[in-house]
Design a protein around this motif. Structure first.
Motif, PDB file in Angstrom:
ATOM      1  N   ARG A  72       0.322   9.691  -5.148  1.00 33.07           N
ATOM      2  CA  ARG A  72       1.100   8.619  -4.999  1.00 33.07           C
ATOM      3  C   ARG A  72       0.314   7.920  -3.751  1.00 33.07           C
ATOM      4  NH1 ARG A  72       4.396   5.042  -7.238  1.00 33.07           N
ATOM      5  NH2 ARG A  72       5.421   3.436  -6.106  1.00 33.07           N
ATOM      6  N   LYS A  73      -0.568   6.919  -3.903  1.00 33.16           N
ATOM      7  CA  LYS A  73      -1.116   6.084  -2.942  1.00 33.16           C
ATOM      8  C   LYS A  73      -0.413   4.798  -2.415  1.00 33.16           C
ATOM      9  CE  LYS A  73      -5.802   7.253  -4.247  1.00 33.16           C
ATOM     10  NZ  LYS A  73      -7.356   6.663  -4.596  1.00 33.16           N
ATOM     11  N   GLY A  74       0.232   5.163  -1.234  1.00 31.78           N
ATOM     12  CA  GLY A  74       0.931   4.049  -0.481  1.00 31.78           C
ATOM     13  C   GLY A  74       0.132   3.071   0.258  1.00 31.78           C
ATOM     14  N   GLU A  75       0.821   2.038   0.904  1.00 32.63           N
ATOM     15  CA  GLU A  75      -0.133   1.298   1.727  1.00 32.63           C
ATOM     16  C   GLU A  75      -0.565   2.130   3.273  1.00 32.63           C
ATOM     17  OE1 GLU A  75       1.838  -2.353   2.640  1.00 32.63           O
ATOM     18  OE2 GLU A  75       1.834  -2.934   0.626  1.00 32.63           O
ATOM     19  N   GLU A  76       0.636   2.936   3.700  1.00 32.17           N
ATOM     20  CA  GLU A  76       0.597   3.544   5.104  1.00 32.17           C
ATOM     21  C   GLU A  76      -0.337   4.831   4.834  1.00 32.17           C
ATOM     22  OE1 GLU A  76       4.069   3.113   4.268  1.00 32.17           O
ATOM     23  OE2 GLU A  76       3.542   1.162   4.478  1.00 32.17           O
ATOM     24  N   ALA A  77       0.087   5.614   3.710  1.00 32.61           N
ATOM     25  CA  ALA A  77      -0.462   7.148   3.372  1.00 32.61           C
ATOM     26  C   ALA A  77      -0.424   7.428   2.138  1.00 32.61           C
ATOM     27  CB  ALA A  77       0.392   8.001   4.169  1.00 32.61           C
ATOM     28  N   GLN A  78      -0.927   8.472   1.659  1.00 33.09           N
ATOM     29  CA  GLN A  78      -1.084   8.931   0.296  1.00 33.09           C
ATOM     30  C   GLN A  78      -0.071  10.356   0.361  1.00 33.09           C
ATOM     31  OE1 GLN A  78      -5.018   9.456  -1.757  1.00 33.09           O
ATOM     32  NE2 GLN A  78      -3.983  11.386  -2.736  1.00 33.09           N
TER      33      GLN A  78
END
Length: 156
Positions: A72-78
């Motif tokens: 799951r790719k988030g805004e800060e990290a994956q």
């Protein structure tokens, strides 16, 4: 008169078919990028995924033998998780409201995850949906999470 109608027909046909072709091509490229991300997580590159799902253009899950690969790719990290299904003792679908509690009467879901309990008492959460500025309405995530709950439960 027939030539003009034919030319007009060809132009209208092109205006419909070309955008459909471009959209289909972009969807296929995006799916291949997400599949490559899943392949990077798995250690055995020779075996193909038997089942995969992608959603929200930033998340995916796949089954490769007895391994589940999730990202799951988030805004800060994956977030990357690879779990051996032989080590999973229990799998449950959990829903949280905006306060982090399991909702009782309120159908508002702020977070949806598969909670895996491993044999060594380690716990892994595979988050399928988390409400934020970009993702505030749950879509196909609930259906996909239920599907993977069934898959994981049948394998353990």
């Amino acid at each position: 008169m027939d030539i003009t109608n034919t030319i007009i027909g060809i132009v209208f046909f092109s205006l419909i078919i070309i955008p459909i072709f471009i959209i289909n091509n972009n969807v296929r490229k995006r799916k291949n990028q997400l599949l490559n991300t899943l392949n990077e997580l798995s250690s055995d590159k020779n075996i193909k995924f038997s089942d995969t799902d992608f959603w929200a253009n930033n998340s995916g899950i796949g089954l490769k033998g007895d391994m589940i690969a999730f990202f799951r790719k988030g805004e800060e990290a994956q977030i990357n998780e690879v779990v051996n299904l032989k080590e999973v003792k229990k799998c449950t679908l959990v829903q949280f409201d905006k306060h982090g509690n399991v909702p009782k009467n309120n159908p508002e879901i702020n977070k949806l995850a598969l909670h895996l309990t491993l044999n060594n008492h380690k716990e892994v959460n595979l988050v399928f949906f988390h409400a934020d500025a970009k993702n505030f309405i749950i879509g196909e995530e609930f259906r996909i999470a239920k599907k993977w709950l069934d898959i994981i439960t049948s394998k353990i």
